[in-house]
Design a protein around this motif. Structure first.
Motif, short mmCIF file in Angstrom:
data_model
loop_
_atom_site.label_atom_id
_atom_site.label_comp_id
_atom_site.label_asym_id
_atom_site.label_seq_id
_atom_site.Cartn_x
_atom_site.Cartn_y
_atom_site.Cartn_z
N ARG A 208 0.99 -1.14 -0.08
CA ARG A 208 -0.06 -0.08 -0.06
C ARG A 208 0.80 1.04 0.00
N ARG A 537 -4.24 7.43 6.63
CA ARG A 537 -5.03 6.84 5.85
C ARG A 537 -6.15 7.78 4.99
N ASP A 599 -8.51 5.11 0.88
CA ASP A 599 -8.59 3.96 1.73
C ASP A 599 -10.08 3.52 2.12
N LYS A 625 -12.48 -2.10 0.70
CA LYS A 625 -12.41 -1.00 1.68
C LYS A 625 -13.56 -0.52 2.25
N HIS A 670 -7.85 -1.79 7.73
CA HIS A 670 -7.26 -1.93 6.40
C HIS A 670 -8.37 -2.50 5.32
N ARG A 671 -8.46 -3.82 5.29
CA ARG A 671 -9.14 -4.37 4.35
C ARG A 671 -10.34 -5.18 4.75
#
Ligand code: HDD
Length: 680
Positions: A208, A537, A599, A625, A670-671
């Motif tokens: 990232r 982010r 993000d 996301k 994050h994901r």
């Protein structure tokens, strides 16, 4: 505390004259009266040889380029400092690892490997992570990568490997990619590459951010104490923000939308004061335990699992200053694995031994001669006294004698026989026959790829299968594809079958006696989440006419308090009229950015419900996301078919505390992999 930065003082002494307020001159310092037209005979006549300004300007321009690095050509760099947590005197005498009150200046260059200088940042590739420590006892270079292993075991194979991975020689295709026949041909014939290939097919190869990836010294090195006692050591850098990656589809799109994605990310974080920070850790193995492992510590295709030898944190590095001039600093920096300081020494790893030749050699062609260590970025901060003289680009005016021994110069510079700060190579006993033969202890090429594969979580394994299918699917040669699947079958049958399936190849036969290693949880990204902060982010707030300004303010304040970067994206630059009829500022026009550059997306009440906004939200969701919606916008999210209950999707009537903390927690994550697929 001595927190003055000697490297920054040194840079100041090299800065070119400040152009502000001064007149344009030639290289000779003569003021120029005109730089827009050449000196000609009459207005339409030929140019005169005596136009020295024209000739100097053009000649200098013609010589502006130097050869790019044969590998790691594309890079981005920053200055900063390193400080140890405590003295490491028990293991090493290295001066920069002794005193927690002493900060050592550093210069770090991150890079991709395969592509040229102008290639895109988010390609699937290894990332270089090279650190130059300007210590009080000379420069120490830790020239590492973001993988802890390398493709080959002996440096004599480096040209073969690099030729195979670089663009193909007949048409210079593909740029910045490993998905082509020559690389996979080499891999399928050279199974020592497999372990690093597994890392390359994992999400580690599409970070990232440079600020969110690990770094490794790769080789086993030696620490040496003041008493001359050695300990084997492996170096690890771990980012404070955790290790995070992109999705392959996203990484490919960013290559077009913002090829400088990582470069800008590093630059902007430092410029905004969100300084990237990494912890330095070491795995230490007493010399007497060198043979206690079922692999050879000299083999750079192997890791020491952290469960077997834990990583001890010894210090931290902060990057807090962008370079002033890309060419002078980022391009001209010259790293060399043989730049070591007292207290750090080599092992007989044949890859490291080759590197100790190659880096000096490459700088001679790249930087044009033997005086490259006089370039400001390469200069040590301690005094340099050598008998090396002359050559291209000599900047120093040496005085005195230039040989040892001498009496005419008073015997100076003195050779530091008795000087305790002198570097002394570790005394080791060696004997053997002269031969060309790989050690039998380097033979196992399958156990550690299996260890890596088994250590991955479900989603990491899925991504790896997809990556293998993609890369091999780009190979024209059927035999290359089939031979690679055959190699995978020596690691894990299920993996090989899944890849074969995606390539339309029959499932390989089961191989007897497959490796059966215990997984190493430390290798999974699931366990490398960092400090859990949302700092840096990037969050998009979609705004348009009739927007609920209070929603924007509440989201913005909460996220910015956590260090996140919030950008309000509207139909055009300028302002939109909010729900109360007031002008509401827009940070960027939606048409100039893309969902892959964020993000998360937040839809405040009154957010636009048009096709560009819907596409934006769908793409953010598709890439795992965070999506959040407020007020009326919650129904926009619902109308897109995004299930409110899906991981990382939050909707609420108002930005209350519950909503804001759910949004923050989702961003921290994050994901969100375990989600229903994006609705059609
Ligand atoms: Fe290398 C550059 C890292 C093996 C020869 N290498 C280079 C850079 C990094 C690495 C980060 C870029 C430095 C910068 O930013 O300027 N290389 C590695 C790692 C390796 C490795 C971690 C394995 C553990 N390299 C390796 C081998 C050889 C080289 C085996 C040759 C025998 N590497 C070079 C080079 C480069 C280079 C050709 C190109 C530009 C440069 O050195 O300065 O000499």
């Amino acid at each position: 505390m001595t927190h003055k930065d000697p490297k920054q003082y040194q840079r100041d002494t090299h800065r070119a004259a400040d152009p502000s307020g001064g007149a344009l001159t030639t290289d000779q310092g003569v003021t120029v009266d005109h730089t827009d037209d050449s000196l000609t005979v009459g207005e339409r006549g030929p140019t005169l040889m005596e136009d020295f300004h024209f000739r100097e300007k053009l000649t200098h321009f013609d010589h502006e380029r130097i050869p790019e690095r044969v590998v790691h050509a594309r890079g981005s760099a920053a200055y900063g400092y390193f400080e140890p947590y405590r003295s490491c005197a028990e293991f090493t005498r290295a001066a920069f690892l002794q005193d927690p009150d002493v900060r050592t200046p550093v210069f770090v260059r991150f890079s991709t490997v395969q592509g040229p200088r102008g290639s895109a940042d988010t390609v699937r590739d290894v990332r270089g992570f090279a650190t130059k420590f300007y210590t009080s006892e000379g420069n120490y270079d830790l020239v590492g990568n973001n993988f802890p292993v390398f493709f080959i075991q002996d440096g004599i194979k480096f040209p073969d490997f690099v030729h195979a991975v670089k663009p193909e020689p007949h048409n210079e295709v593909p740029t910045g990619a490993s998905a082509h026949d020559t690389l996979w041909d080499f891999v399928s014939l050279q199974p020592e590459t497999l372990h690093t290939i597994f890392w390359l097919m994992s999400d580690r190869a599409i970070p990232r951010s440079f600020r969110m990836m690990q770094g490794f010294g790769v080789h086993t090195f030696r620490f040496v104490t003041a008493e001359g006692r050695a300990t084997l050591v492996k170096f690890h850098w771990t980012p404070k923000l955790g290790v995070h990656s992109l999705v392959w589809d996203e990484a490919q799109e960013i290559q077009g939308r913002d090829p400088d994605y990582h470069r800008k990310d590093l630059w902007e974080a430092i410029a905004s004061g969100a300084y990237p920070e990494y912890e330095l850790g070491v795995q230490l193995v007493p010399e007497e335990d060198e043979f206690a492992f079922d692999f050879d510590l000299l083999d750079p295709t192997k890791i020491i699992p952290e469960e077997q030898v834990p990583v001890r944190p010894i210090g931290r590095m902060v990057l807090n200053r962008n370079p002033d001039n890309f060419f002078a600093e980022t391009e001209q920096v010259a790293f060399h694995t043989a730049n070591v300081v007292p207290g750090i020494d080599f092992t007989d790893d044949p890859l490291l031994q080759a590197r100790n030749f190659s880096y000096l050699d490459t700088q001679l062609i790249r930087l044009g001669g033997p005086n490259f260590s006089q370039l400001p970025v390469n200069q040590p901060v301690d005094a340099v006294r050598t008998n090396q003289r002359d050559g291209h680009g000599q900047h120093a005016i040496h005085t005195g004698t230039n040989y040892t021994p001498n009496s005419l110069g008073g015997g100076c510079p003195a050779v530091g026989g008795g000087d305790p700060s002198a570097f002394r190579h570790l005394r080791t006993h060696l004997e053997g026959q002269k031969l060309r033969k790989r050690s039998a202890s380097f033979e196992d090429h399958y156990t550690q790829p299996a260890l890596f594969w088994r250590s991955m979580s479900g989603w990491e394994q899925r991504h790896m299968v997809d990556a293998f299918r993609f890369e091999l699917g780009k190979c024209d040669s059927r035999q290359v594809r089939a031979r690679t699947v055959d190699q995978l079958a020596h690691v894990d049958h299920e993996l090989a079958t899944a890849v074969a399936d995606g390539l339309g190849i029959a499932a390989p036969d089961r191989v007897d006696g497959l490796p059966d290693p215990r997984p190493s949880p430390a290798l999974s990204l699931e366990n490398l989440r960092g400090d859990g902060s949302i700092a840096t982010r990037k969050v998009a707030l979609l705004v348009g006419p009739g927007i609920a300004a209070d929603d924007c303010t509440a989201v913005r304040e909460t996220l910015e308090a956590g260090g996140a970067v919030v950008e309000e994206l509207g139909p055009a630059f300028g302002t939109v009229t909010d729900a109360d009829g007031k002008p509401h500022p827009v940070d960027k026009a939606l048409s100039t950015v893309a969902p892959v550059l964020y993000d998360a997306v937040v839809l405040p009440g009154g957010a636009p419900d048009d096709e560009p906004a819907r596409r934006f939200v769908r793409d953010v969701y598709r890439h795992g996301k965070t999506v959040a919606a407020l007020g009326g916008a919650a129904s926009v999210a619902a109308s897109l078919g995004l299930p409110e209950s899906a991981a990382g999707v939050t909707a609420a009537a108002a930005p209350d505390e519950e909503f804001l903390s759910a949004l923050t927690a989702d961003l921290t994550h994050h994901r969100h992999w375990d989600r229903p697929p994006v609705p059609a």
